[in-house]
Design a protein around this motif. Structure first.
Motif, PDB file in Angstrom:
ATOM      1  N   HIS A 610       0.855  -1.181   0.000  1.00  8.60           N
ATOM      2  CA  HIS A 610       0.000   0.000   0.000  1.00  8.60           C
ATOM      3  C   HIS A 610       0.892   1.232   0.000  1.00  8.60           C
ATOM      4  O   HIS A 610       2.055   1.171   0.394  1.00  8.60           O
ATOM      5  CB  HIS A 610      -0.893   0.031   1.247  1.00  8.60           C
ATOM      6  N   CYS A 645      -4.192   5.755  -0.702  1.00  7.35           N
ATOM      7  CA  CYS A 645      -3.258   4.686  -1.041  1.00  7.35           C
ATOM      8  C   CYS A 645      -2.864   4.810  -2.508  1.00  7.35           C
ATOM      9  O   CYS A 645      -3.716   4.909  -3.385  1.00  7.35           O
ATOM     10  CB  CYS A 645      -3.913   3.323  -0.779  1.00  7.35           C
ATOM     11  N   GLU A 647      -1.026   2.617  -4.307  1.00  8.84           N
ATOM     12  CA  GLU A 647      -0.833   1.359  -5.044  1.00  8.84           C
ATOM     13  C   GLU A 647      -2.193   0.760  -5.402  1.00  8.84           C
ATOM     14  O   GLU A 647      -3.101   0.729  -4.558  1.00  8.84           O
ATOM     15  CB  GLU A 647      -0.059   0.351  -4.175  1.00  8.84           C
ATOM     16  N   PHE A 648      -2.309   0.238  -6.600  1.00  5.06           N
ATOM     17  CA  PHE A 648      -3.575  -0.387  -6.999  1.00  5.06           C
ATOM     18  C   PHE A 648      -3.651  -1.750  -6.321  1.00  5.06           C
ATOM     19  O   PHE A 648      -3.310  -2.778  -6.880  1.00  5.06           O
ATOM     20  CB  PHE A 648      -3.675  -0.516  -8.521  1.00  5.06           C
ATOM     21  N   CYS A 649      -4.086  -1.746  -5.065  1.00  5.82           N
ATOM     22  CA  CYS A 649      -3.909  -2.904  -4.202  1.00  5.82           C
ATOM     23  C   CYS A 649      -5.085  -3.868  -4.230  1.00  5.82           C
ATOM     24  O   CYS A 649      -4.956  -5.014  -3.823  1.00  5.82           O
ATOM     25  CB  CYS A 649      -3.683  -2.418  -2.777  1.00  5.82           C
ATOM     26  N   HIS A 653      -9.316  -0.263  -4.304  1.00  7.41           N
ATOM     27  CA  HIS A 653      -8.148   0.602  -4.079  1.00  7.41           C
ATOM     28  C   HIS A 653      -8.542   2.081  -4.082  1.00  7.41           C
ATOM     29  O   HIS A 653      -8.063   2.866  -3.265  1.00  7.41           O
ATOM     30  CB  HIS A 653      -7.106   0.303  -5.155  1.00  7.41           C
ATOM     31  N   MET A 656      -9.666   3.384  -0.907  1.00 11.31           N
ATOM     32  CA  MET A 656      -8.721   3.347   0.206  1.00 11.31           C
ATOM     33  C   MET A 656      -8.166   4.754   0.438  1.00 11.31           C
ATOM     34  O   MET A 656      -7.154   5.154  -0.136  1.00 11.31           O
ATOM     35  CB  MET A 656      -7.598   2.352  -0.086  1.00 11.31           C
TER      36      MET A 656
HETATM   37 CU1  CUA Z   1      -4.111  -0.027  -0.736  1.00 17.10          CU
HETATM   38 CU2  CUA Z   1      -4.586   0.826  -2.997  1.00 17.10          CU
END
Ligand code: CUA
Length: 664
Positions: A610, A645, A647-649, A653, A656
């Motif tokens: 993240h 966040c 990052e494409f988590c 995402h 987030m």
């Molecule tokens: Cu954690 Cu995007």
């Protein structure tokens, strides 16, 4: 050509075809592959090179190339033979993807350690990587790299591929390639390049005049050879246990460690023993002319194990926070010698058993090979041709040279294979020369002979063979690090990429396999290590701090432990980070409060990284799985700030996110 193509392709492809389980029949596949190759105008050689370098989807490279990124300040990690860029490691320069230099505590500590006394240094000229070694072989633990511009060393921890420490080395202003790890990494060595004013002190400034510079250069400037102690557990550099040897104000250049029979010794080449000062307007020759007056410069030969004993015996003076052996003491104790080397050399490279030392004078078509046994004999018998103006004994050239090989125009730098061969870059000729070492590698009648040459494109600087600067060379690949690419790649503007070329050195003839445009820096040197030697963590242990590689006292186990603690002027947040939310997701502060976030990524899934970005605050932290990192800043303006966040988590995402509300 056509006929040769038809005959050659099936032979080349037999290996590849038999590997593929999905291949229906040999004949059909051969036809398909032949058609493919022809449709792409590939020659049989092209097709063979493609097969030799291709790593199928999901496959792994056999070697990793750690290449300096030049004045990008970074290190690039490249898979070999595929020549795919796997990672960039930020060292001297902030890099937001890795959250390096945008608030994360571990990165701020590393960068601040390398700051000048009055300035934040946020770039460096990453020049020569030095992987840590055990018994003269890469051990995959740490990587050191020097900063050409500031004489600093950056340390990268290969357990997580992050830079953990930058050390400003006292009394040095600049350093070129004078870095290496000793065979068991007791020390990492760095020497000065252009000499600095004696007892160079960046924080106080020093009194000097133009007249001093032009007329008292030999007295007021000095170089230093520095042995920086390495903590055997953490790889950190320990300045208090380090020492330096004062050197004459010649321009010390590249350096290498003795190993095997020469373990305990160090070798540094130099140029400008003329001590040309520059000053064309002052009636002096430019350095390029002034530094090329004499036929010889000096190879510096240092007994560093003896130097360590001299320091232990108290024969040093403390200078700007480091113990220094003076030139007089170094001469009196017999730990510093010079040997003539053909003028303006670049590269001093020790053979795998530590028995030969190769120096290339770039204005001389020969490369000169010194025998370590001859050096020891000459020191013992005092076979000196004199002393330099500082009293350092100069060994007789003919007494220490084991062989000379005529290679071609502009020899620079040498690496080795496992068959007793050496490979030298030829800058002016744009070629790599392969030649033979003497006994015990080759009998006398075959020793010191040029055996092969391959053209490269263009202007090669350094080269790296597979583990070719260790006691365990592999003899498989060579990477030519070419300064110019001219016409090799699609035009992307006047700043062309540099060009790495992959060369197969496993057979009697060197074979150029592939080009790799380097569009992200001006790399200088690289080391090529077996990939399996590097054993990085896939995730951090739960709550591990990259600053200490131990569990952070501020780690929290889950969102139940998340909390906000307020005290006058401070808001301290212990935040849990997991797919796909921050806890807490709203943080309030008053204008002027210091806001401290201890961020724990509670994930243990590989790749579940993240980010934590706060707009307008120059904060961007990468939180890898398991990591706990702290970031703090002052909430200096009222308003509502949407942190998120980066990052494409996960599928959620975008959701987030959270709010920092700064009240008046
Ligand atoms: Cu954690 Cu995007």
């Amino acid at each position: 050509m056509k006929k040769l193509f038809v005959v050659a392709i099936p032979l080349l492809l037999i290996g590849a075809v038999t590997i593929g389980a999905c291949v229906k029949s040999m004949g059909a596949s051969q036809g398909q592959l032949l058609g493919l190759a022809q449709s792409r105008n590939l020659s049989p050689e092209d097709a063979a090179h493609a097969i030799k370098t291709f790593v199928p989807p999901g496959g792994r490279d056999e070697y990793l190339l750690f290449a300096s990124g030049g004045h990008s300040g970074q290190i690039h990690v490249i898979g070999v033979p595929s020549m795919r860029l796997l990672k960039t490691i930020a060292v001297f320069t902030p890099e937001p993807w890795q959250g390096y230099g945008y608030g994360a505590d571990w990165s701020e500590q590393a960068l601040a350690g390398g700051d000048g006394p009055k300035e934040q240094l946020r770039w460096g000229d990453a020049h020569h990587p030095a992987l840590s070694e055990t018994a003269g072989k890469y051990d995959g633990r740490w990587l050191y790299i020097n900063d050409r511009a500031h004489g600093r060393i950056g340390m990268v921890d290969l357990s997580d591929f992050r830079a953990k420490q930058i050390l400003q080395v006292p009394n040095l202003q600049t350093s070129h390639g004078g870095i290496f790890a000793t065979p068991d990494t007791q020390y990492v060595h760095i020497s000065s390049k252009v000499p600095a004013l004696k007892a160079f002190n960046a924080s106080k400034g020093q009194s000097v005049t133009l007249d001093d510079h032009l007329n008292r250069y030999a007295d007021i400037y000095r170089g230093y050879s520095t042995f920086v102690k390495v903590d055997p557990k953490t790889g950190r550099m320990l300045l208090k246990e380090s020492f330096q040897i004062e050197l004459p104000p010649y321009t010390q250049d590249l350096a290498d460690a003795g190993k095997g029979v020469s373990d305990g010794w160090a070798f540094i080449n130099s140029y400008n023993v003329e001590m040309a000062t520059g000053g064309v307007q002052q009636g002096k020759p430019p350095v390029e002319v002034g530094a090329s007056q004499l036929d010889f410069d000096y190879l510096h030969i240092i007994n560093w194990k003896k130097a360590a004993e001299v320091v232990a015996a108290g024969k040093f003076t403390e200078l700007n926070g480091i113990r220094v052996i003076s030139l007089e003491t170094a001469v009196a104790e017999g730990l510093l010698y010079l040997a003539p080397e053909p003028r303006s050399p670049h590269g001093v490279d020790i053979a795998p058993k530590g028995d030969y030392i190769t120096v290339s004078g770039k204005l001389d078509p020969h490369t000169t090979v010194y025998g370590f046994d001859l050096i020891l004999k000459a020191i013992e018998a005092k076979t000196f041709e004199g002393k330099d103006r500082y009293g350092i004994p100069i060994l007789k050239f003919d007494a220490v040279v084991a062989g000379k090989v005529e290679l071609g125009a502009g020899p620079l730098h040498t690496q080795y294979d496992n068959q007793g061969n050496a490979y030298t870059s030829l800058y002016l000729e744009s070629a790599v020369a392969k030649w033979t070492l003497g006994a015990p590698y080759h009998p006398a009648d075959q020793a010191f002979k040029l055996v092969d040459k391959v053209s490269i494109h263009y202007n090669i600087g350094h080269l790296a063979t597979t583990q070719g600067d260790t006691m365990d060379p592999q003899g498989k690949y060579l990477i030519a690090m070419n300064k110019w690419s001219i016409d090799r790649h699609t035009n992307v503007g006047p700043l062309h990429p540099q060009n790495f070329q992959l060369i197969d050195i496993s057979g009697p003839k060197m074979e150029l396999l592939a080009d790799m445009p380097i569009g992200f820096g001006e790399p200088h040197y690289a080391q090529l290590v077996k990939a399996e030697t590097i054993k990085a963590h896939a995730v951090y242990q739960p709550g591990e701090s990259p600053a200490t590689n131990a569990k952070s006292p501020d780690a929290i186990a889950s969102e139940k432990d998340a909390r906000i603690v307020r005290r006058p002027g401070v808001v301290e947040v212990w935040m849990n980070v997991i797919r796909s939310h921050f806890t807490p997701d709203i943080v309030t502060a008053k204008v002027g409060d210091k806001v401290i976030f201890h961020l724990t990524n509670a994930e243990q899934t590989e790749d579940a990284t993240h980010g934590f970005a706060v707009p307008t605050k120059n904060v961007m932290v990468s939180l890898d799985p398991g990591e706990t990192t702290t970031v703090s800043f002052v909430a200096d303006r009222a308003g509502s700030y949407s942190f998120y966040c980066t990052e494409f988590c996960s599928a959620l995402h975008l959701e987030m996110q959270g709010w920092l509300i700064v009240e008046k």
